[in-house]
Design a protein around this motif. Structure first.
Motif, PDB file in Angstrom:
ATOM      1  N   ASP A 148       0.786  -1.233   0.000  1.00 66.59           N
ATOM      2  CA  ASP A 148       0.000   0.000   0.000  1.00 66.59           C
ATOM      3  C   ASP A 148       0.818   1.284   0.000  1.00 66.59           C
ATOM      4  OD1 ASP A 148      -2.416  -1.430   0.070  1.00 66.59           O
ATOM      5  OD2 ASP A 148      -2.244  -1.676   2.236  1.00 66.59           O
ATOM      6  N   GLY A 149       2.133   1.190  -0.059  1.00 72.32           N
ATOM      7  CA  GLY A 149       2.934   2.410  -0.032  1.00 72.32           C
ATOM      8  C   GLY A 149       4.349   2.146   0.441  1.00 72.32           C
ATOM      9  N   THR A 150       4.792   2.962   1.394  1.00 78.84           N
ATOM     10  CA  THR A 150       6.154   2.858   1.909  1.00 78.84           C
ATOM     11  C   THR A 150       6.130   2.905   3.432  1.00 78.84           C
ATOM     12  OG1 THR A 150       7.001   3.981  -0.046  1.00 78.84           O
ATOM     13  CG2 THR A 150       8.457   3.896   1.852  1.00 78.84           C
ATOM     14  N   LEU A 151       6.718   1.900   4.055  1.00 86.21           N
ATOM     15  CA  LEU A 151       6.808   1.818   5.506  1.00 86.21           C
ATOM     16  C   LEU A 151       8.047   2.573   5.958  1.00 86.21           C
ATOM     17  CD1 LEU A 151       5.769   0.521   8.178  1.00 86.21           C
ATOM     18  CD2 LEU A 151       7.369  -1.349   7.709  1.00 86.21           C
ATOM     19  N   LEU A 152       7.893   3.405   6.984  1.00 85.38           N
ATOM     20  CA  LEU A 152       9.009   4.151   7.565  1.00 85.38           C
ATOM     21  C   LEU A 152       9.227   3.665   8.983  1.00 85.38           C
ATOM     22  CD1 LEU A 152      11.089   6.451   7.759  1.00 85.38           C
ATOM     23  CD2 LEU A 152       9.180   8.005   8.230  1.00 85.38           C
ATOM     24  N   GLU A 153      10.462   3.306   9.301  1.00 84.65           N
ATOM     25  CA  GLU A 153      10.825   2.847  10.635  1.00 84.65           C
ATOM     26  C   GLU A 153      12.020   3.653  11.141  1.00 84.65           C
ATOM     27  OE1 GLU A 153       9.971  -1.828  10.791  1.00 84.65           O
ATOM     28  OE2 GLU A 153      11.363  -1.235   9.202  1.00 84.65           O
ATOM     29  N   ALA A 154      12.138   3.738  12.454  1.00 80.03           N
ATOM     30  CA  ALA A 154      13.262   4.444  13.065  1.00 80.03           C
ATOM     31  C   ALA A 154      13.767   3.629  14.251  1.00 80.03           C
ATOM     32  CB  ALA A 154      12.820   5.832  13.541  1.00 80.03           C
ATOM     33  N   ARG A 155      15.041   3.831  14.567  1.00 77.06           N
ATOM     34  CA  ARG A 155      15.578   3.209  15.779  1.00 77.06           C
ATOM     35  C   ARG A 155      16.563   4.157  16.441  1.00 77.06           C
ATOM     36  NH1 ARG A 155      19.531  -1.761  13.911  1.00 77.06           N
ATOM     37  NH2 ARG A 155      20.974  -0.516  12.680  1.00 77.06           N
ATOM     38  N   TYR A 156      16.625   4.033  17.754  1.00 76.63           N
ATOM     39  CA  TYR A 156      17.515   4.854  18.558  1.00 76.63           C
ATOM     40  C   TYR A 156      18.839   4.120  18.706  1.00 76.63           C
ATOM     41  CZ  TYR A 156      19.323   7.403  22.588  1.00 76.63           C
ATOM     42  OH  TYR A 156      20.102   8.139  23.438  1.00 76.63           O
ATOM     43  N   THR A 157      19.924   4.806  18.406  1.00 77.28           N
ATOM     44  CA  THR A 157      21.247   4.190  18.520  1.00 77.28           C
ATOM     45  C   THR A 157      22.082   4.837  19.621  1.00 77.28           C
ATOM     46  OG1 THR A 157      22.176   5.664  16.845  1.00 77.28           O
ATOM     47  CG2 THR A 157      21.298   3.550  16.084  1.00 77.28           C
ATOM     48  N   GLY A 158      21.543   5.863  20.261  1.00 76.43           N
ATOM     49  CA  GLY A 158      22.281   6.501  21.343  1.00 76.43           C
ATOM     50  C   GLY A 158      23.534   7.183  20.871  1.00 76.43           C
ATOM     51  N   GLY A 159      23.427   7.973  19.828  1.00 71.67           N
ATOM     52  CA  GLY A 159      24.574   8.703  19.322  1.00 71.67           C
ATOM     53  C   GLY A 159      25.260   8.006  18.183  1.00 71.67           C
ATOM     54  N   GLY A 160      24.596   7.020  17.617  1.00 69.77           N
ATOM     55  CA  GLY A 160      25.162   6.338  16.461  1.00 69.77           C
ATOM     56  C   GLY A 160      26.205   5.306  16.820  1.00 69.77           C
ATOM     57  N   VAL A 161      26.275   4.903  18.092  1.00 69.26           N
ATOM     58  CA  VAL A 161      27.283   3.941  18.515  1.00 69.26           C
ATOM     59  C   VAL A 161      27.158   2.635  17.746  1.00 69.26           C
ATOM     60  CG1 VAL A 161      28.119   2.589  20.464  1.00 69.26           C
ATOM     61  CG2 VAL A 161      27.438   4.957  20.796  1.00 69.26           C
ATOM     62  N   ALA A 162      25.910   2.172  17.581  1.00 68.28           N
ATOM     63  CA  ALA A 162      25.708   0.890  16.901  1.00 68.28           C
ATOM     64  C   ALA A 162      26.175   0.938  15.460  1.00 68.28           C
ATOM     65  CB  ALA A 162      24.236   0.493  16.962  1.00 68.28           C
ATOM     66  N   SER A 163      25.919   2.041  14.783  1.00 68.11           N
ATOM     67  CA  SER A 163      26.268   2.094  13.374  1.00 68.11           C
ATOM     68  C   SER A 163      27.646   2.681  13.131  1.00 68.11           C
ATOM     69  CB  SER A 163      25.230   2.908  12.604  1.00 68.11           C
ATOM     70  OG  SER A 163      25.235   4.233  13.054  1.00 68.11           O
ATOM     71  N   SER A 164      28.188   3.460  14.069  1.00 66.33           N
ATOM     72  CA  SER A 164      29.472   4.098  13.807  1.00 66.33           C
ATOM     73  C   SER A 164      30.603   3.087  13.720  1.00 66.33           C
ATOM     74  CB  SER A 164      29.780   5.149  14.877  1.00 66.33           C
ATOM     75  OG  SER A 164      30.014   4.537  16.118  1.00 66.33           O
ATOM     76  N   ASP A 165      30.538   2.002  14.498  1.00 64.18           N
ATOM     77  CA  ASP A 165      31.566   0.978  14.404  1.00 64.18           C
ATOM     78  C   ASP A 165      31.574   0.367  13.007  1.00 64.18           C
ATOM     79  OD1 ASP A 165      32.196   1.425  17.046  1.00 64.18           O
ATOM     80  OD2 ASP A 165      31.011  -0.257  17.794  1.00 64.18           O
ATOM     81  N   THR A 166      30.393   0.084  12.483  1.00 59.92           N
ATOM     82  CA  THR A 166      30.276  -0.472  11.144  1.00 59.92           C
ATOM     83  C   THR A 166      30.763   0.531  10.110  1.00 59.92           C
ATOM     84  OG1 THR A 166      28.364  -1.735  11.867  1.00 59.92           O
ATOM     85  CG2 THR A 166      28.664  -1.482   9.501  1.00 59.92           C
ATOM     86  N   ASN A 167      30.352   1.794  10.255  1.00 63.91           N
ATOM     87  CA  ASN A 167      30.776   2.823   9.308  1.00 63.91           C
ATOM     88  C   ASN A 167      32.273   3.034   9.364  1.00 63.91           C
ATOM     89  OD1 ASN A 167      28.192   3.265   8.416  1.00 63.91           O
ATOM     90  ND2 ASN A 167      27.823   4.984   9.776  1.00 63.91           N
ATOM     91  N   ASP A 168      32.877   3.067  10.564  1.00 59.08           N
ATOM     92  CA  ASP A 168      34.317   3.238  10.692  1.00 59.08           C
ATOM     93  C   ASP A 168      35.066   2.106   9.990  1.00 59.08           C
ATOM     94  OD1 ASP A 168      33.893   5.530  12.128  1.00 59.08           O
ATOM     95  OD2 ASP A 168      34.328   4.636  14.077  1.00 59.08           O
ATOM     96  N   ALA A 169      34.608   0.873  10.169  1.00 58.06           N
ATOM     97  CA  ALA A 169      35.256  -0.269   9.528  1.00 58.06           C
ATOM     98  C   ALA A 169      35.117  -0.178   8.014  1.00 58.06           C
ATOM     99  CB  ALA A 169      34.652  -1.573  10.047  1.00 58.06           C
ATOM    100  N   ALA A 170      33.943   0.222   7.555  1.00 58.16           N
ATOM    101  CA  ALA A 170      33.733   0.342   6.109  1.00 58.16           C
ATOM    102  C   ALA A 170      34.624   1.424   5.516  1.00 58.16           C
ATOM    103  CB  ALA A 170      32.260   0.645   5.816  1.00 58.16           C
TER     104      ALA A 170
END
Length: 110
Positions: free
Chosen positions: A75-97
């Protein structure tokens, strides 16, 4: 000609609070008929940019503490969000990349 059923408005304040209570868990913001609208809101959530009138600010603050994603639905586009507390969860992945990308450009040395 029938009209499309009205969808409930997203309660961004509630969504942000729910995401903060469940760090790292994707929380549904809403489903949007227009993909562009969903992607614009996703960008605003991730960047901490005000939603609607800038006077009211954003509940997804501070900038970088939330991630967002969109996915197509029937029916359209689902939008989701999550709290990472300052990007800690994703920054490790981004730094490695980034380290891998820089290493490959510089011949293997960083």
């Amino acid at each position: 000609m029938s009209r499309l059923a009205r969808r409930p408005r997203a309660d961004h304040r509630h969504t942000a609070e729910e995401a903060r209570r469940r760090p790292g868990t994707w929380v549904t913001v809403g489903e949007y008929r227009n993909t562009t609208s969903a992607q614009d809101l996703a960008s605003r959530i991730s960047s901490g940019y005000p939603i609607g009138n800038p006077v009211y600010g954003t509940p997804y603050w501070p900038a970088g503490d939330f991630e967002s994603r969109t996915s197509r639905t029937e029916d359209g586009t689902l939008l989701e969000a999550r709290y990472t507390g300052g990007g800690v969860a994703s920054s490790d992945t981004n730094d490695a990349a980034w380290a891998d990308a820089v290493a490959s450009l510089s011949g293997g040395t960083v």
